[in-house]
Design a protein around this motif. Structure first.
Motif: not given
Length: 890
Positions: A56-58, A71-73, A101-102
């Motif tokens: 996830v990113t943003g 940390e973001w998986q 989401f990627r």
């Protein structure tokens, strides 16, 4: 900024074997909130994906694209992927933050149709939640506008104003305006050019007093820059928070001392002026901008830097002084007018890529005059260069950036890399090569495109002559502009060329007085009339001084909607305008304002139609499996429905055929030849040409305007750039990021046109039939612009049944009759296919295209069927494996 988060172990343990219990609403919106904890939720069923990795990113992490940051998986639990962390006091993610989401190797996933919390193609966290807060705007010396969300005191003693210098100013008056908007009157006048903060101590709320309050109302229509009229010269610069602006005049670019220094005069709108009763053509100049040494300021008192004119006509290689120059006489207009948007077949090309390998004098190789050099041929006697482009049959040439853009200084670059094997192999060991998406001076033509030996400024006439040469042949010229960010903060650097030193707080979006933006900075057009004007001015300027016919706008999604509406009105509705709708601003106020933020469904300009692109030929961020990563043309049968939507222009954001511009590949990402370059995705020697041609057929039988990536017609590959990440550093410490052939913005060799392939047929070591592919593409251009092609060139929404689709059970196959006049059959399967009981409208149908050729005049030969079909009765038609056929009604 990265923020460390804590994975909650008990949640994962409780979920093993049983599945975490989330409501349907939480699953659809992609997150759940439990007290101080937040869970991101990726549901495989909703997304119809079974990924190997989910990240996830943003905006809350600066849209970081790192897929390997654990940390973001998210962690897979049954059919869902979960990431849970402590979000007490919203320290990690705040309400209204956008995210996405990627998956796998980095594929971006758009929100699903069932997601209730979407904005501009992103998901939104706690979309309808507003936290208590304080926002303040400095209106003038005696007034601050405050927006107080939550408990709002009306007692002046509840407020304090402080300056960046540490002074405290009491408040003498407070009055409510609306429910949250509030007038704050300071006890003593403020200096509106300085930095102030407003505080409500009892609520522990503080806010920077932004300059929006007076910046949004500061506007001038005076012509900016250095201009010569009737033998007299005027110089104007907009610098609203400057306390003094000095203009320096030099006889030579390398002079260290000015022959004249002028204290410019400020008018009531923040425009600084100097006037001369003489023609200063050829004089070099720059400025010093003086102001307070407050946080976030980059005035001379802090930096000791001279700045250049953002409106200059001549900037010789970005660094240092600019040059005063006469206005340029534009090219004459197209005799038959600019093509209507629905008629556009644009051809995107980079000046240096197109000309680097042409057999021209070294003085113009890689430069503007070589683009229109006539009579050039390769060793096979085939037309190349300008004659080749005219022969191809496009009607719009789309030039990648020609505005002055940043190159790293050649001396430093060469000393750093002249013996570096990797940089030598990529053709960039001697000088810094760039595509140009780092504009430093928007009104100046790129000086490295000038003929070697000519003086700085002559590139202007050379560019005008290029436009004229195309106009003389009936071809429109548009340019790629980059108004969303500038060269001043690229690749982690912080230079002062112009806007940073003139007033960073005016020209850029900032947070806590510092830059934001995925590309180093974001130019601020909303609430900044003079930045808005700068964007409109540059477009009008290229029309008035060069005669160009339109613009492609880079990352247009970061330019506010109102500015784009005003731009189209200012330049004229006949001009061609299209741009990228994606990658919004990192400013949450911009994103939250529907009058500024926009996406495809409310686009003020024609947008790149990526949904059709992905359906036709597959994704752009990864290439791992030929069966899944090359769209329907490559055999991904599940994309057939999306293909039909693309063809008839019925994607959800398409209001008319001109809403989006259809394309297959463009300068970004992999080329079409590499995407169809066999198992290894390498198009240099072996392209799956039949699949390739099916993708091209889909493109050319779609409604609305088209744009093609220059060189795709001869299967130009970029695989000379190894697919690996490389980071280099110059001797002066400038970072250089090389991404390989997925993004070749600074790889010179990989981007060059291989002119020797023109006319080349298959050989023992190379199965690519370049001669045939060029002829096929040329034929498609002729077909598209013919009377037959008018069925695709429509501006209004097509009526129901305009496309009559034939959809056999086997989804490798697709047929369609367009407006009862054009008939297309396609088969992406590896076996021959027969379309049963096809009913064509009465009349004679001529076969004008198949895998071998396109010929609208004579038709094409066909071994499986008659050259012509008779309509009016049911018939079976056979198509070879990976085959295509197009008929037209006579």
């Amino acid at each position: 900024m990265k923020k460390s988060i804590l994975i909650i172990a008990y949640l994962l343990l409780a979920s093993i074997g049983f599945g975490q219990s989330f409501t349907g609403q939480q699953v659809k919106q992609g997150y759940a909130v439990f007290s101080d904890e937040v869970s991101f939720i990726f549901d495989e069923g909703i997304y119809n994906q079974k990924p190997t990795k989910v990240v996830v990113t943003g905006s809350f992490r600066g849209w970081d694209t790192n897929m390997d940051n654990e940390e973001w998986q998210l962690k897979k639990i049954g059919g869902q992927w979960i990431l849970t962390f402590n979000n007490k006091d919203f320290k990690v993610i705040s309400p209204q933050a956008e995210f996405k989401f990627r998956i796998n190797e980095g594929e971006w996933l758009s929100p699903t149709d069932v997601s209730p919390n979407t904005n501009a193609g992103n998901l939104v966290f706690m979309q309808n939640t507003i936290l208590p807060g304080l926002k303040a705007e400095l209106k003038n010396e005696r007034l601050i506008w405050a927006n107080v969300v939550g408990e709002r005191p009306l007692d002046p003693k509840a407020y304090i104003i402080t300056s960046a210098a540490g002074d405290t100013i009491k408040v003498k008056g407070v009055l409510p305006n609306e429910a949250t908007s509030t007038l704050i009157l300071p006890e003593t006048p403020l200096d509106k050019k300085r930095v102030y903060y407003l505080h409500i101590p009892s609520q522990k709320l503080s806010a920077l007093c932004s300059y929006d309050g007076w910046f949004r109302e500061t506007f001038s229509t005076k012509e900016l820059g250095a201009n010569i009229d009737n033998g007299k010269t005027s110089v104007r610069l907009f610098a609203p928070r400057a306390t003094l602006v000095k203009l320096y005049l030099y006889k030579d670019k390398d002079d260290t001392k000015a022959y004249e220094v002028i204290d410019m005069k400020e008018d009531e709108d923040g425009v600084w002026e100097a006037f001369f009763d003489k023609d200063l053509h050829g004089v070099w100049y720059d400025f010093t901008i003086h102001g307070h040494q407050d946080p976030g300021n980059l005035f001379y008192e802090t930096t000791k830097a001279h700045v250049s004119d953002p409106y200059t006509r001549v900037s010789d290689d970005t660094w240092g002084k600019c040059r005063i120059w006469h206005r340029t006489t534009p090219a004459t207009p197209l005799a038959s007018g600019i093509p209507a948007m629905e008629d556009v077949i644009a051809y995107e090309v980079h000046v240096q890529d197109f000309t680097d390998r042409l057999p021209v004098d070294e003085s113009i190789k890689g430069r503007i005059p070589a683009v229109t050099k006539r009579g050039l041929k390769n060793s096979k006697g085939q037309k190349i260069g300008f004659d080749y482009l005219l022969d191809l049959g496009i009607n719009v040439v789309h030039l990648m950036p020609i505005q002055e853009y940043l190159h790293y200084p050649t001396d430093d670059w060469k000393a750093s890399f002249e013996n570096d094997e990797y940089m030598i192999s990529q053709g960039v060991s001697e000088e810094n090569y760039q595509w140009g998406y780092r504009t430093s001076h928007a009104m100046a033509v790129e000086t490295r495109y000038r003929t070697v030996g000519k003086e700085p400024g002559e590139e202007r006439n050379e560019f005008r002559d290029l436009v004229q040469a195309f106009h003389d042949e009936g071809v429109a010229v548009i340019i790629d502009i980059v108004p969303n960010h500038t060269a001043e903060n690229m690749d982690g650097n912080a230079w002062i060329f112009n806007f940073n030193g003139i007033d960073k707080q005016y020209y850029y979006r900032t947070k806590d007085l510092e830059h934001i933006g995925d590309y180093g900075n974001e130019v601020k057009t909303e609430n900044r009339p003079m930045t808005q004007r700068w964007l409109i001015d540059q477009c009008q300027y290229y029309i008035k001084e060069f005669g160009i016919d339109g613009f492609r706008i880079d990352l247009a999604g970061q330019v506010d909607q109102q500015t784009l509406i005003a731009l189209k009105e200012a330049i004229g509705q006949d001009k061609i305008v299209y741009g990228e709708p994606w990658i919004g601003s990192n400013d949450p106020e911009f994103e939250a304002n529907p009058s500024w933020d926009w996406y495809k469904e409310d686009s003020p300009i024609t947008f790149f139609q990526d949904d059709s692109r992905s359906a036709y030929k597959g994704p752009v961020f990864k290439l791992t499996d030929p069966l899944t990563d090359r769209g329907w043309a490559g055999g991904k049968t599940s994309d057939r429905d999306a293909v039909m939507m693309g063809l008839e222009n019925s994607n959800k954001e398409d209001k008319t055929p001109n809403s989006g511009i259809t394309y297959l590949d463009i300068h970004d990402n992999f080329t079409l030849s590499d995407q169809f370059g066999g198992e290894k995705f390498d198009g240099r020697t072996s392209v799956d040409q039949d699949n390739y041609k099916i993708a091209v057929t889909l493109l050319y039988t779609s409604l609305g305007p088209l744009v093609t990536n220059g060189g795709s017609e001869i299967m130009r590959s970029k695989a000379d750039a190894p697919l690996k990440e490389v980071v280099k550093t110059t001797n002066k410490g400038y970072k250089v990021y090389m991404h390989g052939y997925r993004d070749t913005y600074n790889h010179r060799t990989a981007n060059q046109y291989a002119w020797e392939t023109v006319g080349q047929t298959p050989t023992a070591g190379n199965t690519n039939d370049y001669k045939n592919m060029f002829a096929f593409w040329k034929g498609m251009n002729e077909f598209r612009l013919s009377e037959y092609g008018k069925v695709f060139r429509i501006a209004d929404k097509a009526p129901e049944g305009y496309y009559q689709f034939i959809t056999p059970k086997d989804e490798h196959q697709l047929g369609y009759i367009v407006d009862q006049k054009v008939f297309v059959l396609l088969n992406t399967g590896d076996t021959e296919a027969t379309f049963k009981n096809v009913e064509l409208p009465a009349g004679n149908w001529k076969l004008v295209a198949n895998n071998d050729a396109v010929n609208i005049q004579k038709g094409v030969k066909d071994l499986k069927n008659l050259k012509r079909l008779k309509g009016g009765s049911s018939q079976d038609i056979t198509i070879p494996s990976v085959g295509l056929k197009i008929w037209v009604k006579q």
